[in-house]
Design an enzyme around this catalytic site. Structure first.
Site, PDB file in Angstrom:
ATOM      1  N   ASP A 255      -5.585 -14.442 -22.815  1.00 60.12           N
ATOM      2  CA  ASP A 255      -4.193 -14.857 -23.037  1.00 60.12           C
ATOM      3  C   ASP A 255      -3.550 -15.098 -21.867  1.00 60.12           C
ATOM      4  OD1 ASP A 255      -1.491 -15.029 -23.954  1.00 60.12           O
ATOM      5  OD2 ASP A 255      -2.263 -13.627 -25.664  1.00 60.12           O
TER       6      ASP A 255
ATOM      7  N   SER B 278       5.438 -15.068 -27.095  1.00 58.28           N
ATOM      8  CA  SER B 278       5.918 -15.597 -25.806  1.00 58.28           C
ATOM      9  C   SER B 278       7.239 -15.409 -25.301  1.00 58.28           C
ATOM     10  CB  SER B 278       5.069 -16.860 -25.469  1.00 58.28           C
ATOM     11  OG  SER B 278       5.114 -17.462 -24.106  1.00 58.28           O
TER      12      SER B 278
ATOM     13  N   HIS C  91      -3.586 -17.668 -25.899  1.00 60.39           N
ATOM     14  CA  HIS C  91      -2.048 -17.257 -26.194  1.00 60.39           C
ATOM     15  C   HIS C  91      -1.622 -17.520 -27.483  1.00 60.39           C
ATOM     16  CE1 HIS C  91       1.756 -16.633 -24.181  1.00 60.39           C
ATOM     17  NE2 HIS C  91       2.050 -17.845 -24.589  1.00 60.39           N
TER      18      HIS C  91
END
Length: 293
Positions: free
Chosen positions: A244, A104, A271
């Site tokens: 995601d 991320s 995610h």
């Protein structure tokens, strides 16, 4: 497995790090960059078993969260601060040759680091559920909001217009969105590292990114390396989940632009595929690391 914890001085502050195992037979360490900003290293402990393959696994809490210093200094929360911290940590731990996995925001940090500094000694990157461009991220999240129930969309619309994100309606709407695309609830069956209390970096997240995943408005609002990633020469593995926050479009955009990259799409994940499909993720990651040492 041996676990070593310590702190690195970082200016007037300190950065916590955690090292699992010891590298053997030429296996280069794996350095993990967590998301957020401000999410802490905790969830990465589900990857401790990577060390069983004879590879050192290193994770740390970026300044502004976790066991690292959390100063009340909004001016610190930008890509430059965290990239400087990464550079200093590599030097502090003598990570001359290393694999880097960024998840991320951590993947954004890896992209910023590679494209801005062209560092030496990187054996490979693993870009996990990340993004090359904040505007592309926002566009994809906004597209998905349009599939939510109308009352949920309305609560998000009202919060966007009023900048009041404290209402019950908005909190429930954001919760529904994150449940669909980020992660499920943490319960007694979740790994201990997810259940453990943590010092989340709320100020660093809001200052650097914004109020939520679909409204980048902070210091990372203008993050855009769409052109620069085309020049990445380091072997790069892209991983993402089918539902995601890093949508298949975002992942494929990186895959198409980064030369000789590989993309693994995890069918049953949001995610955090390394949590939701842990065994498969570790198997694929071990194979990738061993091929690129």
């Amino acid at each position: 497995m041996k676990v070593t914890e310590g702190y690195m001085p970082f200016g007037e502050y300190k950065t916590y790090y955690r090292i699992v195992g010891e590298s053997k037979d030429g296996k280069r360490p794996l350095l993990l960059l967590h998301g957020g900003p401000g999410s802490t290293h905790n969830y990465f402990e589900v990857l401790d078993d990577i060390a069983k393959d004879g590879r050192q696994v290193i994770m740390y809490d970026q300044i502004g969260c976790g066991k690292s210093s959390i100063p009340d200094r909004p001016e610190l929360w930008n890509a430059e601060t965290w990239t400087d911290e990464l550079i200093q940590l590599r030097e502090h731990l003598n990570l001359d040759e290393v694999h880097i996995l960024g998840q991320s925001w951590g993947g954004m940090l890896a992209i910023h680091y590679e494209c801005t500094f062209k560092p030496e000694g990187i054996k490979s990157y693993i870009l996990s559920s990340t993004l090359p461009d904040s505007k592309l991220w926002e566009k994809e999240q906004r597209r998905r909001i349009a599939y939510l129930p109308e009352d949920t969309q309305e609560a998000i619309r009202k919060a966007d217009e009023s900048h009041d994100y404290s209402t019950k309606e908005y909190q429930e709407a954001e919760g529904e969105f994150m449940l669909r695309y980020c992660a499920g609830p943490v319960d007694e069956n979740s790994p201990e590292c997810l259940r453990r209390p943590k010092n989340a970096g709320t100020q660093s997240y809001v200052t650097a990114w914004g109020q939520n995943e679909f409204s980048p408005s902070g210091t990372l609002e203008g993050f855009n390396f769409m052109d620069e990633i085309e020049d990445i020469k380091v072997p790069t593995l892209i991983t993402s989940g089918l539902t995601d926050l890093c949508s298949p479009l975002i992942a494929k955009t990186m895959y198409d632009k980064i030369p000789n990259s590989k993309w693994e799409l995890f069918e049953f994940s949001r995610h955090m595929p390394f949590v939701e499909e842990n065994e498969k993720y570790i198997r694929i990651l071990n194979d990738w690391l061993n091929k690129n040492d």
